[in-house]
Design an enzyme around this catalytic site. Sequence first.
Site, PDB file in Angstrom:
ATOM      1  N   HIS A 132       6.363   0.863   1.101  1.00 49.43           N
ATOM      2  CA  HIS A 132       6.176   2.086   0.332  1.00 49.43           C
ATOM      3  C   HIS A 132       4.939   2.819   0.845  1.00 49.43           C
ATOM      4  O   HIS A 132       3.843   2.256   0.873  1.00 49.43           O
ATOM      5  CB  HIS A 132       6.019   1.760  -1.149  1.00 49.43           C
ATOM      6  CG  HIS A 132       5.746   2.958  -1.999  1.00 49.43           C
ATOM      7  ND1 HIS A 132       6.643   3.991  -2.106  1.00 49.43           N
ATOM      8  CD2 HIS A 132       4.684   3.303  -2.764  1.00 49.43           C
ATOM      9  CE1 HIS A 132       6.152   4.917  -2.910  1.00 49.43           C
ATOM     10  NE2 HIS A 132       4.959   4.524  -3.319  1.00 49.43           N
ATOM     11  N   ASP A 175       2.879   6.272   0.191  1.00 47.47           N
ATOM     12  CA  ASP A 175       2.706   7.502  -0.577  1.00 47.47           C
ATOM     13  C   ASP A 175       2.524   8.667   0.380  1.00 47.47           C
ATOM     14  O   ASP A 175       1.653   8.637   1.256  1.00 47.47           O
ATOM     15  CB  ASP A 175       1.492   7.386  -1.497  1.00 47.47           C
ATOM     16  CG  ASP A 175       1.755   6.485  -2.686  1.00 47.47           C
ATOM     17  OD1 ASP A 175       2.873   6.549  -3.222  1.00 47.47           O
ATOM     18  OD2 ASP A 175       0.863   5.710  -3.066  1.00 47.47           O
ATOM     19  N   ASP A 206       8.067   3.869  -7.380  1.00 48.17           N
ATOM     20  CA  ASP A 206       6.728   4.085  -7.918  1.00 48.17           C
ATOM     21  C   ASP A 206       6.576   5.505  -8.427  1.00 48.17           C
ATOM     22  O   ASP A 206       5.898   6.333  -7.825  1.00 48.17           O
ATOM     23  CB  ASP A 206       5.685   3.805  -6.818  1.00 48.17           C
ATOM     24  CG  ASP A 206       4.265   3.988  -7.322  1.00 48.17           C
ATOM     25  OD1 ASP A 206       4.033   3.810  -8.518  1.00 48.17           O
ATOM     26  OD2 ASP A 206       3.387   4.322  -6.502  1.00 48.17           O
ATOM     27  N   HIS A 245       5.326  12.033  -5.997  1.00 46.90           N
ATOM     28  CA  HIS A 245       4.910  11.485  -7.286  1.00 46.90           C
ATOM     29  C   HIS A 245       3.418  11.186  -7.432  1.00 46.90           C
ATOM     30  O   HIS A 245       3.011  10.612  -8.453  1.00 46.90           O
ATOM     31  CB  HIS A 245       5.730  10.223  -7.607  1.00 46.90           C
ATOM     32  CG  HIS A 245       5.511   9.074  -6.664  1.00 46.90           C
ATOM     33  ND1 HIS A 245       6.472   8.691  -5.766  1.00 46.90           N
ATOM     34  CD2 HIS A 245       4.472   8.243  -6.480  1.00 46.90           C
ATOM     35  CE1 HIS A 245       6.026   7.659  -5.070  1.00 46.90           C
ATOM     36  NE2 HIS A 245       4.800   7.379  -5.482  1.00 46.90           N
TER      37      HIS A 245
END
Length: 936
Positions: free
Chosen positions: A260, A262, A372, A577
């Site tokens: 993951h 971001d 997330d 997000h």
Amino acid sequence: MYHQPVLKNRRTLLERAEKFISDTYFTDCNLRGRLYGDTCPVESISYSMSQKRIPFLEAVKLNYEPYEVGDTFGPTWWTCWFKVSLRIPDSWRGKQVHLRWESDGEAMVWMGQQPVQGLTKEGEKICYILSECLKDSEPHSMTLYIELACNGLFGAGQGSMIAAPDPDRKYSVQKAELVVFNQEVRELLTDFEMLVDIVKLLGEGNQRGYQALFTANEMVNVCEPTNPSSFPAARSLALRFFSQRNGDSQHTVHAMGHCHIDSAWLWPYEETIRKCARSWVTVIRLMEKNSHMVFTCSQAQQLEWVRGWYPGLFSQIQDHAKKGQFIPVGGTWVEMDGNLPSGESMVRQFLEGQCFFKKEFGNYCREFWLPDTFGYSAQLPQIMQGSGITRFLTQKLSWNLVNTFPHNTFFWEGLDGSQVLTHFPPGNSYEMKGKVEDLVNTVKNNKDKGRANHSAALFGFGDGGGGPTQLMLDRLDRVQDTDGLPRVQMSSPDRLFSLLEAESSLLCTWTGELFLELHNGTYTTQAQIKLGNRQCEALLHDVEVASSLALCQDNTFQYPSTQLHNLWRLLLLNQFHDVIPGSCIEMVVEDALQYYQEIRSVGTRLLQVAGEALVAKGQTEVRGQRSEDKGPVVLNTLPWERTEVVPLTDGTTDQPTPPPHRHTHTHKSLLFCLCSREVIYDGWQGNQFVLFDDVPLYWDAWDTMDYHLQTRLKPVREVVRPIQVLSLGGLRGSVTFTLQISEKSTITQEIILDAMCPYIKFKTQVEWFESHKFLKVEFPVRVRSPEATYEIQFGHLQRPTHRNTSWDWARFEVWGHKWADLSEHGFGVSLLNDCKYGYSIHRNVMTLSLLRATKAPDANADMGSHQFTYAIMPHKGTFQEAGVIQCAYNLNYPLRLIDHAPGSNTAVWSAFSVSTAAVILETIKQVHTPPSKEFA
């Protein structure tokens, strides 16, 4: 005859095994101290600093100066390029040779003008393999370039991970040497580690745990760290233990490599591009060594970045995707926030993502991948279904602060009844490390035991990137089918969900939103980002409407497909997000606001061009005065006639002006004249600004805690500038005043009542310079209902106004879009807004959240000037009958003024009609090709 004593003290045997592999204790004589053999320094290191992130071909042209290990460089966000010359000793023939590089920051090795390996100490990647087994035919001398980003895996927070970055931090290289790597020692260390963890995690009462304990102890007895010939005997003991199989009913863990990343968070967008390259090039190297490895990768935007910046790496990714190892998932442009984007924006996320995956990898995604994010709209199942997706994976609800979500595998049902098979990995993480703890927790935490016998385990460093390591793969390989632990198999999302679908008859269904009981401060933090998002969503909507109408009337009109495509991608990127929620550093906020400005600038120009094309054909809707030759032409992009602007002469009530002693609040007669009924509760005042202390437990920009409600400070009533009448009678009545929030902060507001308009507008400007304070506005209304209604994407839902249960209480701060409504039979009140998302409706008090003042990760978050408008709308009947939805659109979608040439035909013209007010014609755009059956 001598017999070896069989000891049974659990503590001493366990600690003996731990010390045997410790990297702290007894490394002079234990196994860990033998991991590396001979070492030699590199021949030379030189370096060059760059303030910008530059391509490799530019980097090699820099001026390089000598560098000594331990020297510092920086500051934060700069890039340091190293030129490393090395020579492998001839005597290391037949040995595995590594470049051992330990440094601050995130590094990437370049060879032959291509990135070949990521090196990040925080991500347990400190070695680049120069040779698996050195041969004479291999080059012994070479020059490498190492690109080092002056930031850590999680940015550069000053004193805390989420603190604002330290701009002056210095960085250094601690080790740069050639080493002989002892692979046999690494294998034994992994055996010991897994056995020790089994002992700890299965506990004292577990037979299998004692078997692991005695196996580890016997291995210590036979293993002599200085004598490699003793290693096979120790390894055979471990193999015998790990080879003891499970029964047929054992739970199966589907392990998938994961990383993951971001798209922006504690680092800017530009650094994410390099994070992707560092992470994924490392994954490719692992796949080359481990043919069974599977890696899942979401976010089309990140793949597009790598395609542009690192085309060679992207080609390798495509090759491994064809082999079924590198698996694109998610179907969206970025892993967006699940609450705040509009319905059309969410559709565009899937449209852009799915089209990218189809074009570059040959397939649409079947799984929506959003591990997330800070909650999940009840409209997502329908949008997923419409995008060809029937499966959903996430993890974040395990962060719930109050209530434990009751399922891990279930059907999630949306507003219209659409269902998607949903899976929350029970290990409660999207960055597992392949450890025994991950596997034990996966079985222990599974809330659907007996209903679902398969679970995902996503392993690899995440959030800041990094991804899987060889050690993680080795750990999982040890315990593929070991008694006492679940079965483990390297798997794909499709295989996991196919097995879950085949056994889904007993699964439960959850209807409605998946509400995260945490991070509800993100509905308000970074108000300028929220404003930019709402305005740009409206602007792109209007550009597409106008362009579509212009194309319908003139087939020579050049529809701005490319420009709109690029603008939408910018808007979708900002809906990541950690960006639209405001949980990002100041550099990201600056980038986001710049992107919004670009959208506004280009979008406004495109709207003008389309409007002029419409006017030229005389096909537009007109409002206001018009001269014979030239005048303003107004474009209404909403599918209904707006209220006509006429004088206020209803013959019953003169337009009221609030008396001076009540100037800070909505005067009851204003509301009374709108609905012929008292609206504000007796003894209370409407439009009351209130301030709260706002200090969360840790996640500053993310969280507002329920206890903040106990800190309701004195209402904001101190007058700076008394009430003034700006407009009295006629088409508009309005008054203005200024209030003092504190020594530094003020509110200036214009209260507007337009003729024939069913709501009162509050045009507000706030000069905001607070610290850990929360500003809200309250309306205590004469309405009682157990539920309030909130607009979400393409619909609305109800939430309780009471706090009977812990589930109700956890919704003390909720999100909504353009409106919220509290109604009883025959009457209600709606609260509208043009850029806010946080609400609280408790009992009869309707509250809109306006501004927060967080200090991490952006120390200057929300400081400065803010402009926004909200409105109060009392109504008879239901909110549908009263047209609340249409009024909220009117507030958010302004009439657009179009300049036009003299003498043009400006007759009123309407392009669409809708048969019922229950239908909203939300989006009009050009369709290039018929939709694929796979998207039906």
